[in-house]
Design a protein around this motif. Sequence first.
Motif, mmCIF file in Angstrom:
data_model
loop_
_atom_site.group_PDB
_atom_site.id
_atom_site.type_symbol
_atom_site.label_atom_id
_atom_site.label_comp_id
_atom_site.label_asym_id
_atom_site.label_seq_id
_atom_site.Cartn_x
_atom_site.Cartn_y
_atom_site.Cartn_z
ATOM 1 N N HIS A 65 -57.751 23.245 9.901
ATOM 2 C CA HIS A 65 -58.337 21.988 10.354
ATOM 3 C C HIS A 65 -58.623 22.052 11.844
ATOM 4 C CE1 HIS A 65 -57.661 19.861 6.539
ATOM 5 N NE2 HIS A 65 -56.604 20.654 6.452
ATOM 6 N N ARG A 110 -49.596 19.025 16.881
ATOM 7 C CA ARG A 110 -48.508 18.549 16.023
ATOM 8 C C ARG A 110 -49.054 17.939 14.728
ATOM 9 N NH1 ARG A 110 -46.508 16.614 20.996
ATOM 10 N NH2 ARG A 110 -47.147 14.488 20.442
ATOM 11 N N GLY A 144 -51.542 19.058 13.094
ATOM 12 C CA GLY A 144 -52.082 20.085 12.222
ATOM 13 C C GLY A 144 -53.426 20.653 12.611
ATOM 14 N N SER A 178 -55.678 23.267 14.101
ATOM 15 C CA SER A 178 -55.493 24.693 14.360
ATOM 16 C C SER A 178 -56.550 25.273 15.283
ATOM 17 C CB SER A 178 -55.526 25.483 13.045
ATOM 18 O OG SER A 178 -54.487 25.076 12.183
#
Length: 201
Positions: A3, A21, A23, A25
């Motif tokens: 993501h 945090r 998610g 990337s």
Amino acid sequence: MLHGIDVSNWQGAVDWDAHARAGVSFAFAKASEGSTFADRWFGANWNGMRESWIVCGAYHFARPAGDPEEQAAHFLRTVQRAGGLRRGDLLALDLETTDRMPAVKVARFAHRWCQVVTARAGIKPVIYTYASFAQKGNCAGLEDHPLWIAAPDDPRGRPEVPGPWRGWTIHQHAHSPLDRNIFRGTRAELTSLGYRRRRSA
């Protein structure tokens, strides 16, 4: 799937730790536009992504009525001033306006811009565009570059793929409240599209 998000000066200060945090990337931040404009938030975004262990991407907003070589040089200088490239960093061309130029000239501009960036940075840029823009011929000859397709109305991971491409690499699937993207693959596969330090002769 990985993501990601993309940002520009419109977002102002970005809390990269919070995104990591949550998610995220990978991310792309606007670095430059045309031959003179540099996004004032790019340096903070570039370093914020890196410090948060997010795969770093920088993009240039193309102005096809201008000089592609000047714009490529301006883009690379902007990235260099922010700290330069490290292994796995990604570069992209945001190709979504014609500047009232015919499609053949838009495509020629993009091709030359990509040639210069590839020669100087050693990275084949990702092309950000949307289906109707590409279908008019504005992206002709760019099929060997990874496609970052803007298709927020299509199901996530199932965007319409316009010619000259046969597949997509990154899908921008949402615009609100933030531009959100996915990459179908691993972190290693994503960074394999990015910067590699050249070996000295």
